[in-house]
Enzyme design. Structure first.
Site, PDB file in Angstrom:
ATOM      1  N   GLU A  30      -2.288   7.213  18.460  1.00 30.14           N
ATOM      2  CA  GLU A  30      -2.405   5.786  18.806  1.00 30.14           C
ATOM      3  C   GLU A  30      -3.871   5.475  19.121  1.00 30.14           C
ATOM      4  O   GLU A  30      -4.506   6.180  19.890  1.00 30.14           O
ATOM      5  CB  GLU A  30      -1.490   5.481  20.001  1.00 30.14           C
ATOM      6  N   GLN A  31      -4.354   4.365  18.544  1.00 32.66           N
ATOM      7  CA  GLN A  31      -5.776   4.034  18.728  1.00 32.66           C
ATOM      8  C   GLN A  31      -6.123   3.651  20.171  1.00 32.66           C
ATOM      9  O   GLN A  31      -7.232   3.929  20.639  1.00 32.66           O
ATOM     10  CB  GLN A  31      -6.177   2.896  17.788  1.00 32.66           C
ATOM     11  N   ARG A 104       8.700  -6.829  26.959  1.00 33.33           N
ATOM     12  CA  ARG A 104       8.204  -5.831  26.000  1.00 33.33           C
ATOM     13  C   ARG A 104       7.736  -4.526  26.646  1.00 33.33           C
ATOM     14  O   ARG A 104       8.061  -3.439  26.153  1.00 33.33           O
ATOM     15  CB  ARG A 104       7.043  -6.405  25.177  1.00 33.33           C
ATOM     16  N   TYR A 213      13.523 -17.869  27.242  1.00 34.19           N
ATOM     17  CA  TYR A 213      14.664 -17.037  27.643  1.00 34.19           C
ATOM     18  C   TYR A 213      14.264 -16.159  28.827  1.00 34.19           C
ATOM     19  O   TYR A 213      13.088 -15.862  29.026  1.00 34.19           O
ATOM     20  CB  TYR A 213      15.205 -16.185  26.479  1.00 34.19           C
ATOM     21  N   ASP A 291       5.846  -3.289  11.115  1.00 34.87           N
ATOM     22  CA  ASP A 291       4.999  -4.362  10.596  1.00 34.87           C
ATOM     23  C   ASP A 291       4.041  -3.874   9.513  1.00 34.87           C
ATOM     24  O   ASP A 291       3.557  -4.671   8.705  1.00 34.87           O
ATOM     25  CB  ASP A 291       4.169  -4.983  11.736  1.00 34.87           C
TER      26      ASP A 291
HETATM   27  C1  LIG Z   1       5.420 -14.519  18.836  1.00 38.33           C
HETATM   28  C2  LIG Z   1       6.202 -13.325  18.366  1.00 38.33           C
HETATM   29  C3  LIG Z   1       7.502 -13.156  18.799  1.00 38.33           C
HETATM   30  C4  LIG Z   1       8.254 -12.076  18.329  1.00 38.33           C
HETATM   31  N1  LIG Z   1       9.544 -11.930  18.758  1.00 38.33           N
HETATM   32  C5  LIG Z   1      10.297 -10.912  18.304  1.00 38.33           C
HETATM   33  C6  LIG Z   1      11.635 -10.744  18.743  1.00 38.33           C
HETATM   34  O1  LIG Z   1      12.123 -11.526  19.569  1.00 38.33           O
HETATM   35  N2  LIG Z   1      12.375  -9.695  18.255  1.00 38.33           N
HETATM   36  C7  LIG Z   1      11.841  -8.819  17.346  1.00 38.33           C
HETATM   37  O2  LIG Z   1      12.555  -7.886  16.920  1.00 38.33           O
HETATM   38  N3  LIG Z   1      10.560  -8.943  16.917  1.00 38.33           N
HETATM   39  C8  LIG Z   1       9.773  -9.953  17.368  1.00 38.33           C
HETATM   40  N4  LIG Z   1       8.470 -10.068  16.963  1.00 38.33           N
HETATM   41  C9  LIG Z   1       7.924  -9.101  15.982  1.00 38.33           C
HETATM   42  C10 LIG Z   1       7.508  -7.793  16.679  1.00 38.33           C
HETATM   43  O3  LIG Z   1       6.606  -8.070  17.722  1.00 38.33           O
HETATM   44  C11 LIG Z   1       6.842  -6.856  15.681  1.00 38.33           C
HETATM   45  O4  LIG Z   1       7.561  -6.840  14.481  1.00 38.33           O
HETATM   46  C12 LIG Z   1       6.791  -5.446  16.258  1.00 38.33           C
HETATM   47  O5  LIG Z   1       6.024  -5.417  17.436  1.00 38.33           O
HETATM   48  C13 LIG Z   1       6.216  -4.477  15.226  1.00 38.33           C
HETATM   49  O6  LIG Z   1       6.133  -3.202  15.793  1.00 38.33           O
HETATM   50  P1  LIG Z   1       5.214  -2.092  15.099  1.00 38.33           P
HETATM   51  O7  LIG Z   1       5.330  -0.895  15.969  1.00 38.33           O
HETATM   52  O8  LIG Z   1       5.566  -1.992  13.659  1.00 38.33           O
HETATM   53  O9  LIG Z   1       3.752  -2.696  15.143  1.00 38.33           O
HETATM   54  P2  LIG Z   1       2.823  -2.993  16.405  1.00 38.33           P
HETATM   55  O10 LIG Z   1       3.605  -3.504  17.539  1.00 38.33           O
HETATM   56  O11 LIG Z   1       1.697  -3.833  15.882  1.00 38.33           O
HETATM   57  O12 LIG Z   1       2.279  -1.562  16.811  1.00 38.33           O
HETATM   58  C14 LIG Z   1       1.305  -0.916  16.029  1.00 38.33           C
HETATM   59  C15 LIG Z   1       0.633   0.130  16.904  1.00 38.33           C
HETATM   60  O13 LIG Z   1      -0.299   0.829  16.094  1.00 38.33           O
HETATM   61  C16 LIG Z   1      -1.544   0.883  16.751  1.00 38.33           C
HETATM   62  N5  LIG Z   1      -2.576   0.936  15.711  1.00 38.33           N
HETATM   63  C17 LIG Z   1      -3.034  -0.068  14.938  1.00 38.33           C
HETATM   64  N6  LIG Z   1      -3.978   0.368  14.109  1.00 38.33           N
HETATM   65  C18 LIG Z   1      -4.122   1.684  14.370  1.00 38.33           C
HETATM   66  C19 LIG Z   1      -4.954   2.712  13.831  1.00 38.33           C
HETATM   67  N7  LIG Z   1      -5.850   2.448  12.875  1.00 38.33           N
HETATM   68  N8  LIG Z   1      -4.826   3.964  14.321  1.00 38.33           N
HETATM   69  C20 LIG Z   1      -3.923   4.265  15.309  1.00 38.33           C
HETATM   70  N9  LIG Z   1      -3.138   3.324  15.875  1.00 38.33           N
HETATM   71  C21 LIG Z   1      -3.234   2.058  15.385  1.00 38.33           C
HETATM   72  C22 LIG Z   1      -1.603  -0.365  17.601  1.00 38.33           C
HETATM   73  O14 LIG Z   1      -2.506  -0.220  18.684  1.00 38.33           O
HETATM   74  C23 LIG Z   1      -0.141  -0.465  18.058  1.00 38.33           C
HETATM   75  O15 LIG Z   1       0.083   0.286  19.222  1.00 38.33           O
HETATM   76  C24 LIG Z   1       7.691 -11.140  17.411  1.00 38.33           C
HETATM   77  C25 LIG Z   1       6.364 -11.306  16.994  1.00 38.33           C
HETATM   78  C26 LIG Z   1       5.627 -12.386  17.465  1.00 38.33           C
HETATM   79  C27 LIG Z   1       4.212 -12.536  16.989  1.00 38.33           C
END
Ligand SMILES: Cc1cc2nc3c(=O)[nH]c(=O)nc-3n(C[C@H](O)[C@H](O)[C@H](O)COP(=O)(O)OP(=O)(O)OC[C@H]3O[C@@H](n4cnc5c(N)ncnc54)[C@H](O)[C@@H]3O)c2cc1C
Length: 395
Positions: A30-31, A104, A213, A291
């Protein structure tokens, strides 16, 4: 088998937990120098609760969260209410799990604690992914400080600006959607009594909507307000905003909306990003989750929930395909691609449904809600999401 995961967000941690629980070794890079989630809420629909239960953390999370009794629509100016879903008893009757609203950091902490209970040194902080290498026998994560970390497989869980995805498939970051979301957390005790109910509300109006909520055992009200036709110039995905600017974005909206804005101790603005689903995730011994491969507008509240499902399905595919890891990654991608693409497209098409011009007046809104948000269209658009069982779906 050892799996290297780049990114320690909700997706990366869920995958790490799912793999460790199936006896597959994991290292997460993790970065950030500390593990941190945005101080905001997240909705975990029944399919997410089911996936978290299969990871053994549902009860721990439920104890920290809030299960609101229902979700309802409110009209932007008059506040007229229409029921949307029953979130508690009938969600459990229909899907076997409730619909939770979660702080979160509680979700990330719960996942991290469970990962560290299985492998205390699995998570490496301050480790920024800069690239990758692979051959027929291994995958290597290249870190920005020059270190090279080898494993059998590499998963990019590094979010919407994924370095791993861009290295595999060329730069294809999501673009600004023209919409900005305001986010704030309001201590429940400062809200007027009639606004303290354990109900999820989606205030809908032409060109904008507001979601609120309860979180964290009902101690906090989450505020999320989205508006169209905005400009975004900041390089970062979020920045501090002012109460005055938010009030001006929602001028004319119901007094309860104005009250939440005024009582928010601070407000952050987020650029909402959007992109069509990408067609391929996996190449050889490297693949993606969360994502990184299915960044979405948040209008189905499924981005994080689908990243949790990804982890469960990935671990099942790898467990069955230990001797042929690249083929197991292809099976994982095939199992997840269609569902996640449908989710991304469904979230995009909800933009118009939440922001319809027909919501301008109570009379036109009434007809609009009967047509678009009656029991049948809701079941068509949501049952396939909430009924999914990541632990048992065919792979
Ligand atoms: C306003 C809003 C409301 C939302 N509400 C909901 C909801 O109610 N329910 C739901 O299911 N989803 C919701 N989402 C979507 C959800 O937040 C994301 O889909 C989810 O957080 C994605 O998780 P992830 O682990 O794939 O990515 P991220 O949460 O982006 O995590 C990525 C991780 O990788 C790390 N990283 C990035 N680049 C690097 C690198 N080069 N090297 C090492 N580490 C790195 C980051 O620091 C981070 O810790 C919402 C999004 C938004 C914007």
């Amino acid at each position: 088998m050892k799996v290297i995961i780049a990114g320690g967000g909700i997706g990366g941690m869920s995958a790490a937990l799912a793999l460790l629980r199936r006896g597959i070794d994991v290292e997460v890079y993790e970065q950030a120098s500390v593990l941190k989630e945005v101080g905001a809420g997240i909705q975990i629909s029944p399919n997410g609760c089911r996936a978290l239960d299969s990871l053994g953390v549902f009860q721990a999370l439920k104890a920290l969260s809030c299960d609101p009794v229902r979700k309802e629509f409110r009209l932007w100016n008059t506040g007229k209410a229409w029921p949307l879903f029953d979130l508690g008893k009938s969600a459990i009757e229909k899907y076997g799990y409730p619909y939770l609203t979660v702080y979160r950091p509680d979700l990330l902490d719960t996942l991290v604690n469970a990962v560290q209970a299985l492998k205390p040194d699995a998570i490496h902080l301050g480790a920024c992914a800069a690239g990758l290498k692979q051959d027929d026998t291994r995958a290597t994560l290249v870190l920005a400080d020059g270190r090279e970390i080898q494993g059998d497989l590499l998963m990019g869980a590094d979010g919407w600006r994924s370095v791993i995805r861009n290295t595999l498939w060329g730069e294809c970051n999501p673009a600004f959607s023209g919409m900005v979301t305001w986010r704030g957390l309001i201590p429940m005790e400062v809200l007027p009594g009639h606004m303290q109910a354990h109900v999820g509300s989606t205030w809908i109006g032409p060109g904008a909507h507001v979601v609120s909520y309860p979180l964290h055992r009902g101690e906090i009200m989450n505020f999320v307000a989205t508006i169209e036709n905005k400009i975004w110039t900041a390089n970062a995905g979020s920045e501090a905003g002012t109460i005055e600017e938010c009030l001006s974005d929602f001028a004319g909206w119901h007094e309860d909306v104005q009250t939440m804005i005024r009582l928010a101790p601070s407000l952050l603005k987020w650029a909402l990003m959007k992109r069509e689903p990408i067609e391929r995730w996996s190449l050889g011994r490297v693949s993606l989750l969360g994502d990184a491969c299915h960044a979405t507008l948040p209008f189905l509240a499924q981005g994080a929930v689908h990243s949790i499902e990804d982890g469960v399905v990935l671990a099942r595919c790898l467990e069955q395909g230990l001797s042929m890891p690249a083929a197991a990654l292809q099976r994982y991608e095939s199992a997840r691609l269609e569902r996640t693409s449908r989710m991304v497209r469904g979230a995009t098409s909800n933009t118009g449904r939440f922001h319809s011009p027909e919501l301008a007046t109570e009379a036109s809104a009434e007809l609009y809600l009967q047509r678009e948000w009656g029991a049948e269209p809701i079941a068509d658009r949501y049952d396939w999401l909430y009924a999914y069982d990541a632990e048992n779906v065919a792979i």
